[in-house]
Design a protein around this motif. Structure first.
Motif: not given
Length: 90
Positions: A58-69
């Motif tokens: 879930a690092l991708c979801a945590l890092r996404c600044p646009f809440d796209a994941i």
């Protein structure tokens, strides 16, 4: 043997800007930026190109600044996994 992942990233193409932050933080490198549609050049969006290789961290979801994941739970197929393990051991 790896522990079964509990979730996979689901990327909302309407919110993804193609910034690449998720690709940069992905430890197993299963995300990539790809041009959408049939054009050779154009806007890129993040894509999960290797779902079996995803660890579900879930690092991708945590890092996404646009809440796209968002992380989506996967259904456990315990019987199928047990069968695969037994087949490999024999």
């Amino acid at each position: 043997m790896h522990a079964p992942r509990k979730a996979l990233p689901a990327i909302d193409p309407g919110r993804c800007t193609g910034c690449g932050w998720c690709v940069g933080v992905c430890p197993p490198h299963v995300l990539s930026l790809q041009v959408q549609g049939m054009e050779r050049f154009g806007a890129k969006r993040s894509v999960l190109h290797d779902a079996p290789g995803c660890t579900g961290c879930a690092l991708c979801a945590l890092r996404c600044p646009f809440d796209a994941i968002r992380m989506v739970r996967t259904t456990a197929r315990r019987g199928a996994q047990d069968q695969d393990i037994e087949t490999k051991v024999d």
